[in-house]
Design a protein around this motif. Structure first.
Motif, PDB file in Angstrom:
ATOM      1  N   LEU A  76     -96.926  32.011  42.132  1.00 54.49           N
ATOM      2  CA  LEU A  76     -95.814  31.484  42.929  1.00 54.49           C
ATOM      3  C   LEU A  76     -94.522  32.225  42.602  1.00 54.49           C
ATOM      4  O   LEU A  76     -93.787  32.632  43.504  1.00 54.49           O
ATOM      5  N   TYR A  77     -94.242  32.402  41.330  1.00 51.80           N
ATOM      6  CA  TYR A  77     -93.043  33.125  40.912  1.00 51.80           C
ATOM      7  C   TYR A  77     -93.059  34.549  41.465  1.00 51.80           C
ATOM      8  O   TYR A  77     -92.057  35.047  41.996  1.00 51.80           O
ATOM      9  N   TYR A  78     -94.195  35.187  41.382  1.00 51.11           N
ATOM     10  CA  TYR A  78     -94.359  36.553  41.892  1.00 51.11           C
ATOM     11  C   TYR A  78     -94.110  36.596  43.400  1.00 51.11           C
ATOM     12  O   TYR A  78     -93.371  37.437  43.900  1.00 51.11           O
ATOM     13  N   THR A  79     -94.722  35.675  44.124  1.00 51.17           N
ATOM     14  CA  THR A  79     -94.573  35.622  45.584  1.00 51.17           C
ATOM     15  C   THR A  79     -93.117  35.443  45.992  1.00 51.17           C
ATOM     16  O   THR A  79     -92.676  36.018  46.977  1.00 51.17           O
ATOM     17  N   TYR A  80     -92.373  34.668  45.226  1.00 48.06           N
ATOM     18  CA  TYR A  80     -90.967  34.451  45.545  1.00 48.06           C
ATOM     19  C   TYR A  80     -90.104  35.665  45.251  1.00 48.06           C
ATOM     20  O   TYR A  80     -88.988  35.776  45.732  1.00 48.06           O
ATOM     21  N   ASN A  81     -90.597  36.588  44.447  1.00 54.99           N
ATOM     22  CA  ASN A  81     -89.783  37.723  44.025  1.00 54.99           C
ATOM     23  C   ASN A  81     -90.183  39.061  44.620  1.00 54.99           C
ATOM     24  O   ASN A  81     -89.441  40.029  44.509  1.00 54.99           O
ATOM     25  N   VAL A  82     -91.346  39.141  45.214  1.00 56.54           N
ATOM     26  CA  VAL A  82     -91.822  40.388  45.812  1.00 56.54           C
ATOM     27  C   VAL A  82     -92.222  40.085  47.250  1.00 56.54           C
ATOM     28  O   VAL A  82     -92.952  39.144  47.512  1.00 56.54           O
TER      29      VAL A  82
END
Length: 124
Positions: A76-82
């Motif tokens: 989730l964190y990755y999806t929000y940042n990339v």
């Protein structure tokens, strides 16, 4: 480094590589365009970076951690940042390219308004 691909390989069948030895790194605020011919693997590479393809060899590092091993919260964190935008069928035709790129950021409200405005200026 924000995002790094190290020795990324993907095989459709044994001994039939679609992608071989893909290496690149991106830092914060970097922009990359992946452009290639039909059926050359560019869409596959984006799907691998999006972490929706299995059986990938190599490493895709986000902030130094391999995304291929992420748990749900890390994903989730990755999806929000990339984010990335596909051409043609992947775009909202009612939006310009900047609006298409910013759509997921605005949808999930995971952005700093000042940083967003700075990024928009970089594209204009």
């Amino acid at each position: 480094m924000l995002l790094e691909c190290k020795n990324v390989y993907f095989y459709k069948k044994p001994n039939q590589a679609i992608l071989e030895n893909i290496n690149f790194s991106l830092d914060y605020k970097d922009t990359i365009i992946i452009y290639s011919g039909v059926n050359s693997g560019s869409t596959l590479l984006l799907k691998i970076i999006d972490n929706v393809v299995e059986n990938v060899k190599g490493e895709i590092l986000f902030e130094g951690k391999n995304i291929l091993n992420f748990d749900r919260n890390e994903k989730l964190y990755y999806t929000y940042n990339v984010s990335f935008v596909f051409e043609r069928e992947g775009l909202f035709y009612s939006m310009n390219i900047i609006e298409n790129i910013l759509f997921p950021l605005k949808k999930y409200k995971t952005y700093d308004e000042n940083l967003l405005n700075e990024l928009i200026k970089d594209f204009q």
